[in-house]
Design an enzyme around this catalytic site. Structure first.
Site, PDB file in Angstrom:
ATOM      1  N   CYS A  19       1.006  -1.148   0.009  1.00  0.00           N
ATOM      2  CA  CYS A  19       0.090   0.260   0.195  1.00  0.00           C
ATOM      3  C   CYS A  19       0.684   1.437  -0.032  1.00  0.00           C
ATOM      4  O   CYS A  19       1.845   1.285   0.771  1.00  0.00           O
ATOM      5  CB  CYS A  19      -0.916  -0.044   1.167  1.00  0.00           C
ATOM      6  SG  CYS A  19      -1.887  -1.416   1.218  1.00  0.00           S
TER       7      CYS A  19
ATOM      8  N   CYS B 219       1.587   3.373   2.987  1.00  0.00           N
ATOM      9  CA  CYS B 219       2.088   2.519   4.513  1.00  0.00           C
ATOM     10  C   CYS B 219       3.578   2.400   4.538  1.00  0.00           C
ATOM     11  O   CYS B 219       4.241   1.800   3.693  1.00  0.00           O
ATOM     12  CB  CYS B 219       1.206   1.266   4.546  1.00  0.00           C
ATOM     13  SG  CYS B 219       1.660   0.355   5.860  1.00  0.00           S
TER      14      CYS B 219
ATOM     15  N   CYS C 277       1.946   2.998  12.469  1.00  0.00           N
ATOM     16  CA  CYS C 277       2.306   1.704  11.755  1.00  0.00           C
ATOM     17  C   CYS C 277       3.626   1.503  11.175  1.00  0.00           C
ATOM     18  O   CYS C 277       3.923   2.309  10.217  1.00  0.00           O
ATOM     19  CB  CYS C 277       1.102   1.424  10.716  1.00  0.00           C
ATOM     20  SG  CYS C 277       1.175  -0.312   9.924  1.00  0.00           S
TER      21      CYS C 277
HETATM   22  N1  SAH Z   1      -2.603  -5.014   6.948  1.00  0.00           N
HETATM   23  C1  SAH Z   1      -3.914  -4.586   7.680  1.00  0.00           C
HETATM   24  C2  SAH Z   1      -3.472  -4.350   9.031  1.00  0.00           C
HETATM   25  C3  SAH Z   1      -2.455  -3.481   9.364  1.00  0.00           C
HETATM   26  S1  SAH Z   1      -2.365  -1.749   8.791  1.00  0.00           S
HETATM   27  C4  SAH Z   1      -4.662  -3.681   6.944  1.00  0.00           C
HETATM   28  O1  SAH Z   1      -4.218  -2.941   6.053  1.00  0.00           O
HETATM   29  O2  SAH Z   1      -5.952  -3.498   7.321  1.00  0.00           O
HETATM   30  C5  SAH Z   1      -3.643  -1.139   9.809  1.00  0.00           C
HETATM   31  C6  SAH Z   1      -4.350   0.324   9.423  1.00  0.00           C
HETATM   32  O3  SAH Z   1      -3.234   1.136   9.434  1.00  0.00           O
HETATM   33  C7  SAH Z   1      -4.881   0.266   8.034  1.00  0.00           C
HETATM   34  O4  SAH Z   1      -6.141   0.638   8.207  1.00  0.00           O
HETATM   35  C8  SAH Z   1      -3.982   1.058   7.289  1.00  0.00           C
HETATM   36  O5  SAH Z   1      -4.836   1.890   6.273  1.00  0.00           O
HETATM   37  C9  SAH Z   1      -3.474   2.139   8.167  1.00  0.00           C
HETATM   38  N2  SAH Z   1      -2.440   2.844   7.969  1.00  0.00           N
HETATM   39  C10 SAH Z   1      -1.075   2.324   7.382  1.00  0.00           C
HETATM   40  N3  SAH Z   1      -0.291   3.372   7.327  1.00  0.00           N
HETATM   41  C11 SAH Z   1      -0.780   4.630   7.906  1.00  0.00           C
HETATM   42  C12 SAH Z   1      -0.438   6.027   8.092  1.00  0.00           C
HETATM   43  N4  SAH Z   1       0.751   6.333   7.495  1.00  0.00           N
HETATM   44  N5  SAH Z   1      -1.336   7.027   8.464  1.00  0.00           N
HETATM   45  C13 SAH Z   1      -2.527   6.340   9.244  1.00  0.00           C
HETATM   46  N6  SAH Z   1      -3.018   5.132   8.907  1.00  0.00           N
HETATM   47  C14 SAH Z   1      -2.252   4.314   8.304  1.00  0.00           C
HETATM   48 FE1  SF4 Z   2      -1.201  -2.097   3.332  1.00  0.00          FE
HETATM   49 FE2  SF4 Z   2       0.300  -1.612   5.330  1.00  0.00          FE
HETATM   50 FE3  SF4 Z   2      -1.720  -3.020   5.847  1.00  0.00          FE
HETATM   51 FE4  SF4 Z   2       0.422  -4.349   4.544  1.00  0.00          FE
HETATM   52  S1  SF4 Z   2       0.383  -3.342   6.739  1.00  0.00           S
HETATM   53  S2  SF4 Z   2      -1.748  -4.389   3.859  1.00  0.00           S
HETATM   54  S3  SF4 Z   2       1.100  -2.258   3.338  1.00  0.00           S
HETATM   55  S4  SF4 Z   2      -1.833  -1.023   5.082  1.00  0.00           S
END
Ligand code: SAH
Ligand code: SF4
Length: 348
Positions: free
Chosen positions: A120, A123, A339
């Protein structure tokens, strides 16, 4: 799997596997609960301390197994009270867990993988790529070890799998860990009503999760149109919004529960009034609530967080359409608790 020479971390076994092993050694099956209680309720680190287990059995156990505790590489406490644990695994890799204090209980956010393969765009966990799945024992250990660390002063009651990694891409270890974490007979005994698994939308695995567990489901939706979601979350090219939401509509939800939709707000990308209205339309067939997560920025990130007024307007539209929508700022911003940030500081 965690092994020291030829020994196995006993947390890697399911209760049934332990019972089988005991049976093979001619030991009665009730010992399984006794042994697991020592590990999870009384936080034993060795078999020696298990005084109500016969010495001979303890000896056999210690010949085959050991009880692994995660190495705390760093623990940081934020001004908002959240506490971030960076754990070093036996192979030198790192994962994070974040402990979040609520009014009279704690929520713990745990990881399911080292890194993540989903890529993503927003992320930080995705930046280092996928390293490996966490073992069942490593997932359980985050809960056991943090519970031990907080010493019961405030109760740890809620677990969210929203740390590093995509839980449904590590399905059997995640479900195996959930089974132990929610097992009333062995000590941790968390209520499945208070456990949430968050996924980016691995559609074929959703029905498996619904069949095999009764935990809460959270979906990282993050966009209302395929072209935007395709760009932000590559998984959408395989399982577009319609297929994801169809799977959600068919999800075997427990009575009175709702699916949580997480929606990260990115300035100029997915934060418009039209997005909010589309979100309302999309979620109509589903019992849903919405968590709005303002983007948590980090160094060199391409995205920005919208203005506060834009966030409030977005929320307002959802609320006016009878949705529970909560704005969830990332906790512990002063200690890089978003995260993957603490780990990123160590490895990137
Ligand atoms: N992989 C799973 C769980 C871990 S990520 C998933 O994607 O649902 C958990 C959450 O953190 C997700 O909803 C993602 O959209 C959010 N997230 C990731 N990076 C972020 C950021 N920089 N700021 C805010 N939320 C973030
Ligand atoms: Fe996407 Fe980050 Fe969740 Fe992995 S941990 S699925 S890269 S948001």
């Amino acid at each position: 799997m965690n092994t020291i020479s030829s020994k196995t971390d006993i947390k890697e076994l399911t209760k049934d596997e332990l019972i089988l092993w005991l049976k093979y050694k001619d030991i009665k099956s009730y010992r399984a609960n006794q042994i697991l209680k020592w590990i999870y309720l009384r936080q034993a680190d060795t078999f020696d301390v298990m005084t109500d287990v016969k010495k001979e059995i303890r000896k056999q156990l210690s010949q085959h197994f050991y009880i692994h505790r995660l190495e705390k590489a760093r623990v940081e406490t934020s001004q908002d009270g959240s506490k971030k644990y960076l754990f070093k695994l036996s192979d030198g890799k790192y994962v994070e867990s974040v402990l979040i204090p609520e009014k009279d209980y704690y929520t713990l956010c745990i990881s399911s993988q080292v890194g993540c393969a989903q890529g993503c765009l927003f992320c930080l966990t995705a930046k280092g790529g996928f390293i490996r799945n966490l073992t069942k024992g490593e997932i359980i250990a985050q809960v056991r070890d943090v519970a031990y660390d907080i010493g019961g002063s405030k109760r740890l009651t809620n677990i969210v799998m929203m740390g590093m990694g995509e839980p449904l891409a590590n399905f059997s270890n995640v479900v195996g860990a959930i089974n132990i974490i929610t097992d009333k007979d062995v000590g941790l005994g968390f209520s499945s009503r208070r456990m949430t698994v968050s996924t980016s939308g691995l559609v074929p695995k959703l029905s498996d999760l619904g069949r095999e567990t009764t935990v809460n489901l959270a979906i990282s939706l993050n966009a209302t149109e395929d072209k935007t979601r395709d760009m932000l979350m590559p998984i959408n090219r395989k399982y577009p919004i319609e297929s994801l939401l169809n799977a959600c509509a068919q999800y075997p939800l427990m009575p009175r529960r709702k699916i949580t939709f997480e929606y990260i707000l990115l300035k100029g990308i997915n934060d418009s009034e039209e997005d909010a209205k589309r979100l309302v339309r999309l979620l109509k067939p589903i019992r849903a609530k919405i968590n709005l997560i303002p983007f948590n920025t980090y160094e060199n990130s391409k995205f920005e967080c919208p203005e506060e007024s834009v966030i409030l307007h977005f929320k307002d539209i959802l609320n006016k359409n009878n949705y529970t929508a909560i704005i969830r700022h990332s906790k512990g911003q002063d200690i890089s608790a978003a995260c993957g940030q603490l780990r990123a500081n160590m490895i990137l």
